[in-house]
Design a protein around this motif. Structure first.
Motif, mmCIF file in Angstrom:
data_model
loop_
_atom_site.group_PDB
_atom_site.id
_atom_site.type_symbol
_atom_site.label_atom_id
_atom_site.label_comp_id
_atom_site.label_asym_id
_atom_site.label_seq_id
_atom_site.Cartn_x
_atom_site.Cartn_y
_atom_site.Cartn_z
ATOM 1 N N MET A 158 -16.001 87.055 74.098
ATOM 2 C CA MET A 158 -14.791 87.892 74.118
ATOM 3 C C MET A 158 -13.656 87.268 74.925
ATOM 4 S SD MET A 158 -16.601 91.618 74.429
ATOM 5 C CE MET A 158 -15.091 92.550 74.564
ATOM 6 N N LEU A 181 -22.303 95.730 71.880
ATOM 7 C CA LEU A 181 -21.854 95.998 70.497
ATOM 8 C C LEU A 181 -20.577 95.226 70.179
ATOM 9 C CD1 LEU A 181 -22.561 99.840 70.255
ATOM 10 C CD2 LEU A 181 -23.696 98.036 68.968
ATOM 11 N N LEU A 182 -19.648 95.215 71.132
ATOM 12 C CA LEU A 182 -18.392 94.493 70.895
ATOM 13 C C LEU A 182 -18.637 92.990 70.764
ATOM 14 C CD1 LEU A 182 -15.780 96.251 73.195
ATOM 15 C CD2 LEU A 182 -15.574 95.877 70.742
ATOM 16 N N THR A 188 -21.278 91.637 69.641
ATOM 17 C CA THR A 188 -21.855 91.467 68.302
ATOM 18 C C THR A 188 -20.738 91.439 67.259
ATOM 19 O OG1 THR A 188 -23.776 92.711 69.050
ATOM 20 C CG2 THR A 188 -23.537 92.414 66.670
ATOM 21 N N ALA A 189 -19.775 92.346 67.421
ATOM 22 C CA ALA A 189 -18.647 92.403 66.476
ATOM 23 C C ALA A 189 -17.866 91.096 66.513
ATOM 24 C CB ALA A 189 -17.746 93.585 66.822
ATOM 25 N N PHE A 190 -17.646 90.541 67.699
ATOM 26 C CA PHE A 190 -16.939 89.266 67.828
ATOM 27 C C PHE A 190 -17.736 88.145 67.149
ATOM 28 C CE2 PHE A 190 -13.216 89.162 70.750
ATOM 29 C CZ PHE A 190 -13.085 90.528 70.929
ATOM 30 N N LEU A 191 -19.058 88.170 67.357
ATOM 31 C CA LEU A 191 -19.904 87.124 66.756
ATOM 32 C C LEU A 191 -19.853 87.182 65.245
ATOM 33 C CD1 LEU A 191 -23.132 87.185 68.954
ATOM 34 C CD2 LEU A 191 -21.434 85.379 68.796
ATOM 35 N N ILE A 192 -19.834 88.389 64.723
ATOM 36 C CA ILE A 192 -19.794 88.558 63.271
ATOM 37 C C ILE A 192 -18.463 88.044 62.726
ATOM 38 C CG2 ILE A 192 -19.630 90.339 61.457
ATOM 39 C CD1 ILE A 192 -22.474 89.867 62.297
ATOM 40 N N ASP A 193 -17.391 88.334 63.442
ATOM 41 C CA ASP A 193 -16.066 88.007 62.905
ATOM 42 C C ASP A 193 -15.681 86.537 63.098
ATOM 43 O OD1 ASP A 193 -13.636 89.009 61.647
ATOM 44 O OD2 ASP A 193 -12.679 88.378 63.508
ATOM 45 N N GLU A 194 -16.103 85.981 64.201
ATOM 46 C CA GLU A 194 -15.679 84.610 64.480
ATOM 47 C C GLU A 194 -16.625 83.612 63.839
ATOM 48 O OE1 GLU A 194 -12.891 83.748 65.920
ATOM 49 O OE2 GLU A 194 -12.400 85.851 66.230
#
Lengths: 466, 364
Positions: free
Chosen positions: A200, A447-448, A450-456
């Motif tokens: 992040m 969770l956030l 994870t969201a960063f990992l998914i998007d980047e």
């Protein structure tokens, strides 16, 4: 495999945690060994042989050095084992650098080889070396079995990007250890915080740095912003990884030593190196600087020792002259501080912080630029010696977009929040508030992240290349 | 209590996503990301030592992660609201619109572009008058003062000075505005091209025709920039215009050696719904308007923008030949039987957008 990846977080880790806590105590090391070897195999399949060789080789030599009673033979065994360990490191990491320099002096003397460096080789080579030297010095007993030693050397939390964990630090815990609920909870927080620092903050700063590097026309402010962003990225990337490693280690009952202590609040370069990559600087102190005589020798030899230590510290980071220059740069300022500056810096707090930050920023410009000709251009640009604008619309556009990110990164690089938390927990209500926030933030950050990992897209840790 | 909540919550999140991913079925195509998703790699002994198997496994596990779109949106929401960032994946968000950041004129590319056009004109249209028009990208019309735009006057001037004297410029800039483009895509909207058509008719000395008003629409159209926003903006709607001429025109696809319609509605379900216009990326198309009262022909060297424009010029031409030099070498043109550049009733137009001119090395 890297910690900041979906396969590690949501597949490897749950399976390993479940297996580890379900099996009886006597199988726990086996679970760690198998999972660590798989962890390495997943990322570097063919180089698993290098790791296994290092495990077997260092274990056997450790035994022989320990058993040997003849001093010269004992020393010879140590020298031989270190030569082979560092020889392997030299081959994979420094051979082509060596050849390029030899060929520069004597054209076409040696052939270049197509060599890929195994991930984490610098870390596990240094761990093996410290193990062998500590046995020679009788500071530690050899591992009780090849499996125990292999579990230590390949332990996945610290395998590929440190911290450099010495065998003596965890030798007892390799035999017997406990995982307490409060430890596990604290270290889950530590792990999630490290993950958040990496994905992040560090990765977002990496994007900002790339934007600044691709400005249609460079500016003085652009160069400085990039230097700040690069330095913060390196800090959050590496300290985030160390947090994850230390957190994971303690979940499994291993107490690794700290690797970072807010380096950007240092008030001298000497202080900075007590706070930055502590496991590496203490390794060089204990295994090179002190054996060379440390500071208990003549002034000339003392300065020579500092130069040797910092040149090798630089080279440890990479096979390129900019790393040597980076090490010598620090050596110069460390000598200067020892000779004249330290007293002055102690009495001038504001100046000492500004001085340290300034020198550290410049150091990371050297660190990040493997092309020395471009390094000159960058430094000229930073100090206004190039014919470039001081600032322009495009620089401001990118700065405006990332200014809050920079602010957050700067805030988290200081202990302000930790001090605020310590202050609040003095009161019962404050403690309750902090406790509640810790639960919410830990889970939210997981969770956030994870969201960063998914998007980047996949972004490897910067310290992998070492 | 705090310790138990943290350990319990951590284990629940890890366990939930792990188990959910095991029972959840795989997604083959993500329309919002405009790409096919990775599928479970086949285990081959040779792919293990090289690490390729595990690389593919990484892609697969990340692509097929449960609640992928929702997580991407959460990230976008966090980055927009906490970091106050509007740049994401090299694209800039202004409100509900996405712009690709491209602030630098690639001089080498512009020069390559003009050389390529000169080469084609010298080979096939010696001593003929040829027209060219540059389609500005939508960044040209952004009015946010801090937004970094490329040096458009320099780009236009470089093209103008680089082309031979038989090229005549048609300046499209006054005929377009921000509304002429999709919010989530680089392309212009067909229903907004009335002024463009009118200007072209004027410059090419064509008869003024009525602009088609009959239209159909399709939602959702996830433009090329939509995925860069991580779903933080709403999808576009594609509108496509009809007239008797458009409906009656037959399109010969040289690559596929078959006749097609101007609008292939099946293509709306493609990853790129813009493919509805003349079947998307195709080397050579010949649009035959058998019922035309005109005997004129148009030779159109083009990129994807022309796919939505060409149907609107059909009333003026008996035949429009569209050549995309990204997919067909200019050196091979003389070998195409269906193309004859020697006729005297032909208008020749080179119509290229700024993104292509600035990255023109794909032109063959």
């Amino acid at each position: 495999m890297v910690f900041s990846s979906i396969p590690f977080l949501y597949y490897f880790l749950p399976i390993v945690l479940l297996s580890y806590f379900v099996v009886p105590k006597k199988f726990k090391n086996s679970i760690l060994l198998i999972s660590s070897l798989f962890f390495y195999f997943y990322g570097e399949p063919k180089f698993i042989l290098v790791l296994l060789f290092s495990c077997v080789f260092s274990y056997l030599f450790g035994k022989w050095i320990d058993k040997c009673q003849v001093p010269w033979k004992k020393k010879s065994l140590l020298v031989l084992s270190l030569c082979i360990n560092f020889g392997i490191l030299f081959y994979f990491k420094y051979y082509n650098f060596f050849v390029s320099n030899i060929n520069h002096l004597f054209p076409d003397t040696l052939p270049f080889l197509s060599i890929v460096m195994p991930i984490g080789i610098s870390f596990f080579t240094f761990q093996s070396a410290s193990y062998l030297i500590d046995i020679y010095r009788k500071e530690v007993k050899p591992a009780t079995s090849i499996f125990t030693y292999s579990t230590y050397l390949s332990l996945f939390p610290q395998l590929i990007a440190g911290p450099i964990v010495r065998y003596q630090t965890i030798s007892k815990e390799l035999e017997t250890r406990e995982s307490k609920t409060s430890d596990i909870s604290n270290e889950i927080r530590r792990f999630v915080l490290g993950l958040s620092k990496k994905v992040m903050i560090a990765d977002m700063l990496g994007i900002f740095s790339k934007e600044l590097a691709s400005l249609s026309s460079n500016t003085v402010i652009g160069f400085w912003l990039k230097a700040i962003s690069d330095s913060l990225q390196l800090y959050f990337d590496f300290s985030g990884y160390s947090d994850m490693a230390i957190g994971l280690g303690l979940i499994f009952g291993f107490h690794f030593l700290e690797n970072f202590n807010y380096p950007f609040i240092a008030n001298s370069i000497t202080d900075f190196w007590r706070r930055w990559h502590i496991s590496l600087s203490s390794w060089f102190r204990d295994y090179i600087y002190i054996p060379l005589g440390g500071n208990r020798v003549s002034k000339f030899r003392h300065y020579r020792n500092i130069l040797i230590v910092w040149m090798t510290t630089g080279l440890w980071h990479g096979a390129s002259w900019n790393f040597v220059l980076w090490g010598l740069y620090f050596a110069f300022f460390l000598i200067l501080e020892k000779k004249v500056l330290l007293k002055f810096l102690k009495n001038h707090q504001v100046f000492s912080h500004a001085y340290t930050i300034f020198l550290v920023l410049i150091s990371f410009v050297i660190f990040n630029q493997t092309d020395l000709s471009l390094l000159g251009e960058t430094l000229k640009g930073m100090f206004g010696f190039s014919k470039i604008a001081f600032c322009n619309k495009e620089t401001l556009f990118y700065l405006k977009d990332s200014i809050i990110l920079l602010g957050i990164a700067l805030l988290f690089s200081t202990p302000i929040l930790r001090r605020g938390k310590d202050y609040l927990t003095k009161w019962k209500r404050g403690e309750l508030l902090v406790g509640t926030l810790e639960v919410i933030l830990t889970l939210l950050l997981l969770l956030l992240s994870t969201a960063f990992l998914i998007d980047e897209s996949f972004q490897p840790f910067l310290y992998f290349r070492f | 209590m705090k310790d138990k909540l943290i350990i319990g919550g951590f284990c629940f999140i890890l366990g939930f996503f792990f188990l959910y991913s095991l029972i959840d079925s795989d997604t083959l195509v993500s329309f919002s990301e405009r790409r096919t998703m990775a599928t479970l790699p086949k285990l081959e002994v040779s792919s293990i030592p090289t690490g390729k198997y595990f690389e593919k496994m990484n892609e697969y596990l990340t692509d097929q992660f449960p609640f992928r779109n929702q997580l991407r949106r959460s990230k976008a929401l966090f980055v927009n609201s906490v970091y106050q960032k509007n740049i994401s994946h090299d694209a800039y968000r202004i409100g509900n619109e996405i712009y690709q950041l491209e602030p630098t004129v690639n001089e080498k590319s512009v020069t390559y572009f003009t050389n390529k056009l000169n080469e084609v004109a010298d080979t096939h249209f010696k001593n003929k008058k040829v027209f060219y028009a540059i389609i500005p990208d939508k960044n040209y019309y952004v009015e946010v003062s801090s937004f970094p735009k490329m040096d458009y006057p320099f780009l236009y001037q470089t093209v103008r000075e680089g082309l031979n004297k038989n090229f005549e410029e048609i300046d499209l800039r006054p005929t377009l505005n921000l509304d002429s483009y999709y919010r989530t895509d680089l392309h212009w909207r067909q229903e907004q091209l009335e002024e463009v058509v009118s200007l072209l008719q004027n410059k090419l000395q064509l008869e003024k025709t009525s602009f088609p008003r009959k239209q159909e629409s399709y939602f959702p159209f996830y433009g090329a920039y939509y995925s860069k926003s991580s779903g933080s903006v709403t999808a576009d709607t594609i509108q496509y215009l009809f007239s008797g001429t458009i409906e009656n025109t037959e399109v010969y696809n040289y690559e596929k050696k078959r006749m097609e319609s101007v609008y292939e509605k099946e293509n709306l379900k493609n990853i790129d719904s813009y493919d509805i216009f003349l079947s998307g990326a195709t080397p050579i198309l010949i649009l035959n308007n058998e019922e035309s009262s005109s005997d004129r022909e148009l030779i159109l060297f083009r990129d994807s923008f022309s796919s939505s424009l060409a149907p609107l010029l059909l009333d003026n031409y008996q035949k429009i030949t569209m050549i995309d030099l990204r997919y067909f070498s200019s050196k091979m043109l003389s070998e195409v039987e269906e193309i004859d550049f020697s006729k005297t009733n032909q208008d020749i137009l080179f119509l290229y957008s700024v993104p292509i001119i600035n990255q023109s090395f794909t032109l063959k």
